[in-house]
Scaffold this active site. Structure first.
Site, PDB file in Angstrom:
ATOM      1  N   SER A  44      53.045  37.098 120.180  1.00 30.62           N
ATOM      2  CA  SER A  44      51.654  37.472 119.932  1.00 30.62           C
ATOM      3  C   SER A  44      50.896  36.406 119.141  1.00 30.62           C
ATOM      4  O   SER A  44      49.664  36.453 119.048  1.00 30.62           O
ATOM      5  CB  SER A  44      51.586  38.815 119.196  1.00 30.62           C
ATOM      6  N   GLY A 217      51.617  41.623 122.982  1.00 26.50           N
ATOM      7  CA  GLY A 217      51.331  40.327 123.600  1.00 26.50           C
ATOM      8  C   GLY A 217      50.141  39.684 122.918  1.00 26.50           C
ATOM      9  O   GLY A 217      49.478  40.291 122.074  1.00 26.50           O
ATOM     10  N   GLY A 219      46.403  37.350 122.527  1.00 25.71           N
ATOM     11  CA  GLY A 219      45.096  37.080 123.112  1.00 25.71           C
ATOM     12  C   GLY A 219      44.173  38.274 123.224  1.00 25.71           C
ATOM     13  O   GLY A 219      44.436  39.378 122.742  1.00 25.71           O
ATOM     14  N   CYS A 244      50.612  47.751 120.568  1.00 19.47           N
ATOM     15  CA  CYS A 244      49.816  46.558 120.252  1.00 19.47           C
ATOM     16  C   CYS A 244      48.882  46.193 121.408  1.00 19.47           C
ATOM     17  O   CYS A 244      47.934  46.916 121.668  1.00 19.47           O
ATOM     18  CB  CYS A 244      50.746  45.410 119.851  1.00 19.47           C
ATOM     19  N   LEU A 245      49.118  45.088 122.116  1.00 13.56           N
ATOM     20  CA  LEU A 245      48.263  44.750 123.252  1.00 13.56           C
ATOM     21  C   LEU A 245      48.308  45.852 124.300  1.00 13.56           C
ATOM     22  O   LEU A 245      47.284  46.184 124.920  1.00 13.56           O
ATOM     23  CB  LEU A 245      48.687  43.416 123.870  1.00 13.56           C
ATOM     24  N   GLN A 248      45.791  48.419 123.436  1.00 11.80           N
ATOM     25  CA  GLN A 248      44.424  47.993 123.753  1.00 11.80           C
ATOM     26  C   GLN A 248      44.155  48.059 125.258  1.00 11.80           C
ATOM     27  O   GLN A 248      43.084  48.495 125.699  1.00 11.80           O
ATOM     28  CB  GLN A 248      44.192  46.585 123.224  1.00 11.80           C
ATOM     29  N   ASN A 286      50.391  42.693 114.206  1.00  6.32           N
ATOM     30  CA  ASN A 286      49.983  41.342 114.580  1.00  6.32           C
ATOM     31  C   ASN A 286      48.936  41.428 115.676  1.00  6.32           C
ATOM     32  O   ASN A 286      49.270  41.465 116.863  1.00  6.32           O
ATOM     33  CB  ASN A 286      51.194  40.517 115.047  1.00  6.32           C
ATOM     34  N   HIS A 328      53.730  48.076 115.266  1.00  8.75           N
ATOM     35  CA  HIS A 328      54.986  47.817 115.963  1.00  8.75           C
ATOM     36  C   HIS A 328      56.086  48.772 115.475  1.00  8.75           C
ATOM     37  O   HIS A 328      56.754  48.489 114.481  1.00  8.75           O
ATOM     38  CB  HIS A 328      55.433  46.371 115.733  1.00  8.75           C
ATOM     39  N   GLU A 330      58.964  49.237 116.703  1.00 11.06           N
ATOM     40  CA  GLU A 330      60.312  48.653 116.818  1.00 11.06           C
ATOM     41  C   GLU A 330      60.715  47.970 115.524  1.00 11.06           C
ATOM     42  O   GLU A 330      61.906  47.748 115.278  1.00 11.06           O
ATOM     43  CB  GLU A 330      60.391  47.682 117.992  1.00 11.06           C
TER      44      GLU A 330
END
Length: 355
Positions: A44, A217, A219, A244-245, A248, A286, A328, A330
């Protein structure tokens, strides 16, 4: 002598280590006190220059077991003090040696407190690490830096299977995954079919799965229209869990909106409240983008909130078997108190499979 220069003209002096070549990227800071190897190997951070707020880095070297991916995707690594005598029974090489192997430029001796305060005030800035006195061209390169489609650089090249023959089959869309996600599902008795980020939903469904995991991931989530279209179709068919990504992208797939944050959340110590359970957990994070709370999709409710800034940290979709979190669970490295989300997901998968 070397410098980290920022697009607004500010500069921070230091000494090169690692690969020792000029690099340009987006400058962010991360607040983790431990886990610098996991930070380095988190995809990420692709395209970014990462500043560690904890002052002493490198004291346990680099080992063979704590990598979250196959290598380092960030462009630069900025620290205050670089440990020159690392020691740990699992250590295989020094941080300096590892960054040189990975082609990543390091800069130590930097006033990371001043740099972090600057980014907090002015937001995420583009920057460049250079050796010697920076030139006007260096500043121009920093200001012109743009990066898109980082997911394509981090996703797997071809599908693969882990732990074949287990009770449940989970399709994993790899947007730049951390290995902790795979380990968390495998230890719970899942066969994992891992797919590149641009895999169509039809392919995933035809190959068979009981549920879908959408990974973290790098960006801007809006740079992934093919994945968004696939997720939209998958959410109509099977249970889906996004991290996370992936969180989104689920919101975008359902008609929500994402926005860029001032300086994002990076580290392993972000407090998040689970609104349903009434608990508050310390989480690894992140990300530079977030789901816009003022433009949530229809049928979506906020399930988790960041207790520092009240941003959206989780969404449940009441009209589908789907939920997502920004942090996260995990938890590599960091606490494991949000791992219950994997159990919630698999309970949803088993219930759906039994019907």
């Amino acid at each position: 002598m070397a410098y980290l220069i920022l697009e607004d003209g500010s500069r921070y002096e230091g000494t090169l280590f690692g690969h020792k070549v000029p690099v340009t990227g987006e400058v962010v800071f991360t607040t983790g006190m431990t886990g610098y190897q996991e930070t380095l190997t988190d995809p990420s951070y692709c395209g970014q220059i990462v500043c560690m707020t904890y002052p002493l880095i490198g004291n346990v070297g680099i080992n063979d077991i704590d990598n979250e991916s196959d290598g380092v995707r960030m462009r630069g690594f900025v620290v205050s003090e670089l440990c020159d005598t690392p020691s740990n029974w699992q250590m295989k090489k020094t941080l300096d040696q590892y960054l040189d192997e990975q082609g990543v430029t390091g800069l130590y001796g930097v006033d990371t407190r001043a740099l972090t305060k600057h980014v907090r005030v002015f937001g995420t800035l583009r920057g460049r690490i250079v050796e010697g006195e920076p030139t006007q061209e260096d500043f121009d390169l920093a200001r012109a830096f743009e990066m898109h489609d980082q997911v394509a650089q981090c996703t797997c090249a071809a599908p693969y299977v882990i732990n074949e023959g287990a009770e449940l089959t989970i399709a994993v869309m790899d947007f730049g995954l951390k290995r902790g996600i795979l380990k968390s599902l495998k230890r719970r008795g899942c066969t994992l079919k891992v797919y590149p980020a641009n895999t169509p939903a039809k392919t995933i469904l035809e190959n068979g799965c009981d549920g879908v995991m959408l990974t973290n991931g790098p960006g801007d989530p809006q740079d992934n229209p093919e994945a968004i279209a696939a997720i939209r179709e998958l959410m109509d068919k099977v249970p889906v869990f996004g991290i996370c990504l992936g969180h989104q992208l689920m919101a975008l797939a359902m008609g929500g909106r994402t926005v860029q944050m001032k300086y994002g959340h990076h580290g392993v110590n972000h407090p998040v409240k689970d609104l349903a359970r009434g608990t508050c957990s310390v989480t690894p994070q992140n990300h530079c983008f977030m789901v816009d709370p003022d433009h949530l999709p229809e049928g979506a409710v906020v399930s988790h909130v960041n207790w520092n800034d009240q941003t959206v940290e989780g969404v449940r979709y009441t009209d589908r078997k789907a939920f997502s979190v920004q942090f996260h669970p995990e938890a590599c490295g960091g606490p494991r108190e949000t791992s219950y989300l994997f159990d919630d997901f698999l309970a949803m998968v088993r219930e759906n499979k039994s019907k």
